[in-house]
Design an enzyme around this catalytic site. Structure first.
Site, PDB file in Angstrom:
ATOM      1  N   GLY A  54      -2.186   8.480   8.991  1.00 34.17           N
ATOM      2  CA  GLY A  54      -3.306   8.426   9.907  1.00 34.17           C
ATOM      3  C   GLY A  54      -4.328   9.607  10.017  1.00 34.17           C
ATOM      4  O   GLY A  54      -5.308   9.546  10.570  1.00 34.17           O
ATOM      5  N   ASN A  78      -7.223   5.480  -3.783  1.00 31.77           N
ATOM      6  CA  ASN A  78      -6.627   6.524  -4.388  1.00 31.77           C
ATOM      7  C   ASN A  78      -5.268   6.538  -4.357  1.00 31.77           C
ATOM      8  O   ASN A  78      -4.360   6.924  -3.772  1.00 31.77           O
ATOM      9  CB  ASN A  78      -6.769   7.783  -2.951  1.00 31.77           C
ATOM     10  N   HIS A 131      -3.175   2.727   9.786  1.00 26.62           N
ATOM     11  CA  HIS A 131      -2.972   1.852   8.334  1.00 26.62           C
ATOM     12  C   HIS A 131      -1.584   2.520   7.873  1.00 26.62           C
ATOM     13  O   HIS A 131      -1.077   3.194   8.295  1.00 26.62           O
ATOM     14  CB  HIS A 131      -4.085   2.239   7.338  1.00 26.62           C
ATOM     15  N   HIS A 160       0.838   2.764   4.486  1.00 24.20           N
ATOM     16  CA  HIS A 160       0.864   2.999   3.039  1.00 24.20           C
ATOM     17  C   HIS A 160       2.102   2.251   2.844  1.00 24.20           C
ATOM     18  O   HIS A 160       3.246   2.578   3.135  1.00 24.20           O
ATOM     19  CB  HIS A 160       0.918   4.394   2.817  1.00 24.20           C
TER      20      HIS A 160
END
Length: 132
Positions: A86, A31, A93, A95
């Site tokens: 998160g 995405n 994770h 970004h």
């Protein structure tokens, strides 16, 4: 139950990896907000970044820096944005996004169906910039 990222790491779901070692992986998001939008994820499944052990947190940040440097080379931009939210997936994770404005880190602007050709080109570009 394994998170979607654990399934990606284990090869159950396809992904375009740009970095992988025994502790941390980095792959393109499905995405992307901007070309080069990459996720850095610890292999160890932990839901919240504040619960990571110091060694894993340091490794995630070191890989984020390395991939961020490659993104900076691969995609002309003012900065490499980094966010840890998160909320989407219960697995830590980071970004990473090449950015020129605050809008470039707005995850609600992600492209829900980027072309495979674009993702392949972005992956190749990042990997080439990671090579010594």
């Amino acid at each position: 139950m394994a998170s979607v990222f654990t399934k990606v790491i284990n090869g159950d779901f396809p992904a375009r990896f740009v970095y992988r070692d025994d502790d941390v992986v980095a792959f393109l998001t499905i995405n992307p907000v901007v070309p080069g939008h990459t996720l850095v994820v610890p292999v160890k499944e932990v839901e919240h970044w504040i619960d990571l052990d110091s060694e894993t947190l340091n490794k995630v940040m070191a890989v984020s820096q390395k991939v961020g440097q490659a993104l900076s080379q691969a995609f002309p931009c003012e900065k490499i944005g980094m966010t840890v939210q998160g909320l989407e997936v219960p697995h830590v994770h980071v970004h990473l996004m090449p950015i020129n404005s605050s809008a470039d880190v707005d995850l609600s602007r992600g492209d829900p169906s980027p072309s495979p050709e674009l993702l392949d080109a972005v992956q190749a570009k990042i990997i080439s910039c990671l090579q010594p």
